[in-house]
Design a protein around this motif. Sequence first.
Motif, mmCIF file in Angstrom:
data_model
loop_
_atom_site.group_PDB
_atom_site.id
_atom_site.type_symbol
_atom_site.label_atom_id
_atom_site.label_comp_id
_atom_site.label_asym_id
_atom_site.label_seq_id
_atom_site.Cartn_x
_atom_site.Cartn_y
_atom_site.Cartn_z
ATOM 1 N N ALA A 1 1.237 -1.685 0.228
ATOM 2 C CA ALA A 1 0.478 -0.065 -0.042
ATOM 3 C C ALA A 1 0.710 1.118 -0.090
ATOM 4 O O ALA A 1 2.166 1.240 0.477
ATOM 5 C CB ALA A 1 -0.676 0.027 0.949
ATOM 6 N N ARG A 2 0.422 2.175 -0.891
ATOM 7 C CA ARG A 2 1.467 3.366 -0.819
ATOM 8 C C ARG A 2 1.164 3.886 1.211
ATOM 9 O O ARG A 2 -0.274 4.495 1.297
ATOM 10 C CB ARG A 2 0.841 4.430 -1.629
ATOM 11 N N LYS A 3 2.054 4.860 1.773
ATOM 12 C CA LYS A 3 2.282 4.379 2.789
ATOM 13 C C LYS A 3 1.891 6.379 2.393
ATOM 14 O O LYS A 3 3.211 6.962 2.253
ATOM 15 C CB LYS A 3 3.483 4.782 3.047
ATOM 16 N N ALA A 4 0.939 7.320 3.000
ATOM 17 C CA ALA A 4 1.324 8.328 2.698
ATOM 18 C C ALA A 4 1.293 9.519 4.018
ATOM 19 O O ALA A 4 0.096 9.435 4.796
ATOM 20 C CB ALA A 4 0.104 9.508 1.829
ATOM 21 N N PRO A 5 1.866 10.564 4.603
ATOM 22 C CA PRO A 5 1.631 11.258 5.584
ATOM 23 C C PRO A 5 0.765 12.302 5.956
ATOM 24 O O PRO A 5 0.300 12.688 4.637
ATOM 25 C CB PRO A 5 3.397 11.952 5.849
ATOM 26 N N GLY A 6 0.137 12.829 6.599
ATOM 27 C CA GLY A 6 -0.565 13.362 6.568
ATOM 28 C C GLY A 6 -1.910 13.407 5.877
ATOM 29 O O GLY A 6 -2.117 12.798 5.417
ATOM 30 N N TRP A 7 -1.925 14.753 5.102
ATOM 31 C CA TRP A 7 -3.089 15.253 4.191
ATOM 32 C C TRP A 7 -2.935 14.405 3.415
ATOM 33 O O TRP A 7 -4.084 13.981 2.259
ATOM 34 C CB TRP A 7 -3.281 16.576 4.201
ATOM 35 N N ARG B 1 -2.233 11.373 2.435
ATOM 36 C CA ARG B 1 -3.350 10.048 2.592
ATOM 37 C C ARG B 1 -4.801 10.180 2.120
ATOM 38 O O ARG B 1 -5.377 8.956 2.100
ATOM 39 C CB ARG B 1 -3.539 9.471 4.056
ATOM 40 N N TYR B 2 -5.287 11.227 2.326
ATOM 41 C CA TYR B 2 -6.331 11.516 1.596
ATOM 42 C C TYR B 2 -6.587 11.208 0.289
ATOM 43 O O TYR B 2 -8.032 11.614 -0.359
ATOM 44 C CB TYR B 2 -7.389 12.434 1.873
ATOM 45 N N PHE B 3 -5.506 11.284 -0.725
ATOM 46 C CA PHE B 3 -4.987 11.184 -2.110
ATOM 47 C C PHE B 3 -4.680 9.958 -2.216
ATOM 48 O O PHE B 3 -4.441 9.712 -4.041
ATOM 49 C CB PHE B 3 -4.583 11.791 -2.226
ATOM 50 N N VAL B 4 -4.543 9.213 -1.401
ATOM 51 C CA VAL B 4 -4.522 7.760 -1.496
ATOM 52 C C VAL B 4 -5.810 6.731 -1.960
ATOM 53 O O VAL B 4 -6.271 6.869 -1.013
ATOM 54 C CB VAL B 4 -3.034 7.343 -1.172
ATOM 55 N N PHE B 5 -5.018 5.188 -2.288
ATOM 56 C CA PHE B 5 -6.155 4.146 -2.146
ATOM 57 C C PHE B 5 -6.256 3.534 -1.092
ATOM 58 O O PHE B 5 -4.688 2.715 0.300
ATOM 59 C CB PHE B 5 -5.703 3.281 -3.193
ATOM 60 N N ASN B 6 -6.855 4.159 0.375
ATOM 61 C CA ASN B 6 -6.282 3.849 1.806
ATOM 62 C C ASN B 6 -7.319 3.668 2.316
ATOM 63 O O ASN B 6 -9.064 3.385 2.042
ATOM 64 C CB ASN B 6 -6.491 5.617 2.356
ATOM 65 N N SER B 7 -7.298 2.076 2.861
ATOM 66 C CA SER B 7 -8.938 1.482 3.409
ATOM 67 C C SER B 7 -8.616 1.767 4.961
ATOM 68 O O SER B 7 -9.556 0.875 5.485
ATOM 69 C CB SER B 7 -8.245 -0.239 3.364
ATOM 70 N N ASP B 8 -8.514 2.735 5.545
ATOM 71 C CA ASP B 8 -9.180 3.383 6.730
ATOM 72 C C ASP B 8 -10.485 4.010 6.744
ATOM 73 O O ASP B 8 -10.162 5.318 6.258
ATOM 74 C CB ASP B 8 -7.691 4.305 7.737
ATOM 75 N N HIS B 9 -11.330 3.095 7.830
ATOM 76 C CA HIS B 9 -13.275 3.794 7.695
ATOM 77 C C HIS B 9 -12.661 4.963 7.726
ATOM 78 O O HIS B 9 -13.518 6.164 7.526
ATOM 79 C CB HIS B 9 -13.591 2.816 8.113
ATOM 80 N N LYS B 10 -11.882 5.673 8.756
ATOM 81 C CA LYS B 10 -11.510 6.988 9.263
ATOM 82 C C LYS B 10 -11.159 7.891 8.294
ATOM 83 O O LYS B 10 -12.186 9.194 7.619
ATOM 84 C CB LYS B 10 -10.835 7.302 10.085
ATOM 85 N N VAL B 11 -10.523 7.627 7.353
ATOM 86 C CA VAL B 11 -9.959 8.433 6.186
ATOM 87 C C VAL B 11 -10.594 8.605 5.226
ATOM 88 O O VAL B 11 -11.163 9.996 4.111
ATOM 89 C CB VAL B 11 -8.588 8.270 5.710
ATOM 90 N N ILE B 12 -11.836 7.107 4.875
ATOM 91 C CA ILE B 12 -12.091 7.052 3.727
ATOM 92 C C ILE B 12 -13.933 8.307 4.163
ATOM 93 O O ILE B 12 -14.717 8.846 2.666
ATOM 94 C CB ILE B 12 -12.888 5.719 3.303
ATOM 95 N N GLY B 13 -14.072 8.079 5.468
ATOM 96 C CA GLY B 13 -15.462 8.944 5.674
ATOM 97 C C GLY B 13 -14.973 10.278 5.461
ATOM 98 O O GLY B 13 -16.014 10.888 4.494
ATOM 99 N N ILE B 14 -13.793 9.997 5.693
ATOM 100 C CA ILE B 14 -13.614 12.606 6.005
ATOM 101 C C ILE B 14 -13.519 12.726 4.413
ATOM 102 O O ILE B 14 -13.840 13.823 3.936
ATOM 103 C CB ILE B 14 -12.318 12.451 6.318
ATOM 104 N N GLN B 15 -12.203 11.330 3.075
ATOM 105 C CA GLN B 15 -12.987 11.422 1.649
ATOM 106 C C GLN B 15 -14.394 12.204 1.061
ATOM 107 O O GLN B 15 -14.294 13.146 0.796
ATOM 108 C CB GLN B 15 -12.110 10.569 0.596
ATOM 109 N N TYR B 16 -15.502 11.418 1.486
ATOM 110 C CA TYR B 16 -16.713 10.966 0.955
ATOM 111 C C TYR B 16 -17.500 12.324 1.366
ATOM 112 O O TYR B 16 -17.988 12.917 0.533
ATOM 113 C CB TYR B 16 -17.016 10.005 1.963
ATOM 114 N N LEU B 17 -16.807 12.564 2.599
ATOM 115 C CA LEU B 17 -17.660 14.387 3.211
ATOM 116 C C LEU B 17 -17.304 15.239 2.932
ATOM 117 O O LEU B 17 -18.101 15.876 2.037
ATOM 118 C CB LEU B 17 -17.634 14.209 5.055
ATOM 119 N N VAL B 18 -15.774 15.360 2.430
ATOM 120 C CA VAL B 18 -14.884 16.349 1.908
ATOM 121 C C VAL B 18 -16.093 16.457 0.147
ATOM 122 O O VAL B 18 -16.475 17.283 -0.061
ATOM 123 C CB VAL B 18 -13.573 16.607 2.428
#
Lengths: 66, 252, 615, 191
Positions: free
Chosen positions: C75-81, C83-100
């Motif tokens: 998996a691409r490991k991306a730091p800080g903000w 992480r919202y622009f990569v294929f990230n499987s953390d539900h919290k990141v995905i939630g914020i991606q969706y919301l924004v």
Amino acid sequence: MSIFKVGWFVAVALAVLTVVEYIFAAEMADATARFLGLTLSAGTKAGLIMWFFMHLPRVWRGEEVH
Amino acid sequence: MARHIVNIVVIWVVLTVLGALVLTLDYLPVIGAEYSEEFDGIFRLLAFMGLPVLTFVFAWVGYSFFAFRQRTGESEGPAWWGRNWVPIAWLAVTASLAITVMIYPGLTGLAKLQADPRGYGWGETGADLVVKVTGFRWSWAFEYPEQGITVNAVQGRELVLPVDATVRFEVNSTDVVHSFWIPAFRMKIDAIPGRTTYMVVKPVATGSYAEDQAFRAQCAELCGLDHSKMVLPVRVVEREEFEAWVQQMKAQ
Amino acid sequence: MYALISIASGVASGLIGFYVGVGLTALVRVAFGHSPWDAQISITVGYIFGLVGWLMGIGMWGAWGREWFGLPTYARKAPGWQRYFVFNSDHKVIGIQYLVTFVVVFLLAGLLAMVMRAELAQAGNQFLSNDQYNAVMGLHGILMIAVAVAAVIGGIGNYAVPLMIGAQDMAFPRLNALTYWLNPPVALLLLLTPALGGLETGWTAYPPLSVLTENAQLLFNLAIITFGLTSILGGLNFIATIIFLRAPGMTWGRLPIFVWSMFVASWLALLFTQGFAAALLMVLLDRAFGMSFFNAEAGGDPLLYQHVFWFYSHPAVYIMVVPGFGLALELITHFSRKPLFAYKYAVGGLLGILGLSGLVWAHHMFTSGMPNYLHGPFLALTEAISIPTGLIFLSALGTLFMGRLWLKTPMLFAMAVIFNFALGGVTGIFLADVPTDIHLHDTYFVVAHFHYTIVGGEIFALFGAIYYYFPKMTGRMYNETLGKLHFWWMFLGFNVTFFLMHWPGILGMNRRIADYPSSLEGVNLIISIAAFALGASFLVFVYNMVVSWVRGPVAEANPWRARTLEWQTSSPPPIENFPAPPVVRGHPYEYGVPGAVHAIVPTPMPGGAPAGGAK
Amino acid sequence: MAATATSLPIAEHAHPDPVHLKRVGLWLFFFSESILFGLFLSARFFLEGIEAEHLDQALGLGITIVLLLSSVTAYTAETAIEHDRRGIAIWGLIGTILLGLVFAAGVGVEWSTAEFSRHEAFGTVFFSMTGLHASHVVSGIVLLVLALIQLLRGRFNSKDHWPISGVVMYWHFVDVVWVFYYPALYLVQGV
């Protein structure tokens, strides 16, 4: 080959039902009865496949230990 | 607690009375056909039935907003779980309200509309006048088969109907789905390619687009580019005037 | 850098995929003696290849695709903000991606509404031609539908549900990332529609018009079929998560009401979304291959579409509004500091909606000329759905009564949901009733009604939830004064705009028109002015969110003193949510019960005693 | 409540058997897909008065039996790998792929010899339904090939064989769809 036994029984049942279905459709004149009969046969076949081939019971019984 | 209930009931009653006063205003369009009166009656009935439900929620939420507020969020309310008769009573009341509305004016009104066995139409079985309506992008054509005339956006430019005559519209479409709607008559039926739909009306008052814009044949189903311009004026006239108009159209 | 590489490789492989698809189509067509290019078929095939290319490029190849070939994944490991622009499987990141993403789409679609209201302020055409108006109206409709379907479920649901049930992540984390990354192509296609002639049919895409119209319709169909896929896969994921990943002790009877509502909405999405896909697929087949599903002359029937379409699109409004109900009840109980009144009846109400929602679709077709015998049953079933909905009101009103209302911004929005939906529900009776629906169908009365239910019922809940979870998501606090200003401004603007809209509807103003009879000018001008005020309220919201996210005061772990599990971990939560699962001991809503404990959270968090904040 | 960090019971996260989770997920997906297939099936009956036009009944029966047979070979492959009988599993998968290709070819023959066009109502439902189904057959074959490659490279055993089980379940699902589509297209007439 006992582990495959269930598969062959189901296969025979499916084949018989398919042929019966085909003959029934060719012989049955009444459209409604034909429709109902075919629905019944298709439902049975689908049930057999789902129950035995797709292991439907494992959904609630969990994965069996082999 | 009893005090709060009394307060809410008082506010509820006041709001309901105020709302009922608003509902007595004349907010409905002009009455053009027999069915318009029926519609207006049912509409007002539903409005008066819905009003107390609405004001109940408004009164309750509004009163709670003012009466039960606290500043800090530190104190907690009574631990009521609602495991008593209240939900059952609520269910009984709301269910009986819903079923009442379902039967009257819902199903009874529907039965009246569908009394005509010939399809979607309603009203009297026989028709004094048949008008064939064809919708196309983006206008209407009206054919009067018995009179042998046709009006459209070029010829005649308006739909003319005699007052107090039962008119059956047989609606068709040549291209896409349209919807034939005359707001003054409160009636609407889709024009579907490949099938004929029916709409029966009985105009009860004379009127015209020039006097009231509710007298218009409007397309009510989005049909593309000029959907909003798919309008033809409607004029309801006395019988003699209608005959004269027919003769005049024939002469053209 | 990571973010840039990720997006760039996604776009690049998406484009390569598109051209490969177009090229393959050309080869096959030439081999069979056709011209190499056919807009419908080439674009469709190119899009399918491009979509796969985009997903692989954005990171699915490394995180998932390699596995299918037996290769090790990474998996691409991306730091800080980033992480919202990569294929990230953390539900919290995905939630914020969706919301924004969907808040941005919401604001865009809101701008389109402003354009429409500018045109409708006066009769006649002032700013827009008829086709421009149709394009704007269609785009506003479908973008808002997308927001309503995805913002709460994808955003708030993804973020909150695993936390609320004490799980570490969703059941299928990579599938979750996939559902999010399917959305950018959808947005791209929809925003491209004006370039290909604009949507002429509105979001409902009724044939035969949608078969005959411009190629923008093709993009619409492809976009919405893809969007339906995200909805289905998201629903599937939520169902599996809620069934299997609840923390020990989190029984069905202790499930927070929002999780229940997500469960119901997920079933609705899973079952019915295929209807939209099927309907648009039929339109696509008619367009691309000259098939005759809707061509009456060749034996097709336009009504087939309406049945299949509404089979999805009526349950869709429950997909939208049921999570809204859940959020409203959730917020009302926390901010009333009282147990949720009649919890079991509220759950029963949600399940009742689930049961009835698939049986009411034809009330959208009362004037369509469908057979007479269908009107009665659909009238009765539609009226019957007000009974389970009434239970939601029982729960909300019962919780408010004698509560200790803590009127923070989220609470104001939650109370507004109840207020607005009461009106939206009552006007629904008029539309379910055939005798009144015949006049009101396709008028501004309907427009007012569904804006009251969807915006008033769901979007208000969405904004309440955004304020509620803002400290949890960002670790910072929003500005309360600006939040309340936003609420009152939006609430007033909304109610004036849409309450007045009933009236032109009754008087005979049909919807989806660029022009209307001149006699309706006065009221439309007032509606337009109110709508601009409503639109302006979001400037306050955006300012508040952006500034608070960047430099708001640091938030505590549980600023709302809420008892549910998501507040018992730090703000923002660590990647694994809870180091070990919390053990649930009691109901989440035991306010006012001395010594009550909802759950015990294993690690001591800063300021976090046992969950439920026992004092 | 005096619960502190030290006195806390240590519980495991709810870790259901990952295979079971995937199995349920796949069933949910089938559930959803069956609605798509069901709606096309309903469309076939909704368009009133369509008479099934002449179809090659022998070919229809033939490809139906081929597809059912492929389900049996797929079942054999799955059962074999569950018992570490790698050789039988490989041949089971190869047999399934070949039978799948025969089925797809049969549909292709039916398409090219059909006496009706896709522009008329029966053609519309026939080509769209068989096309929708065939697209699933083709994707199923692709998935089976991917599974076969890994099997040949030595992956999978009785403990780790979910990809094969999943693909085989998908294959059975495609078969179930055909169980309904075959009578609806070939055998039902005048309904």
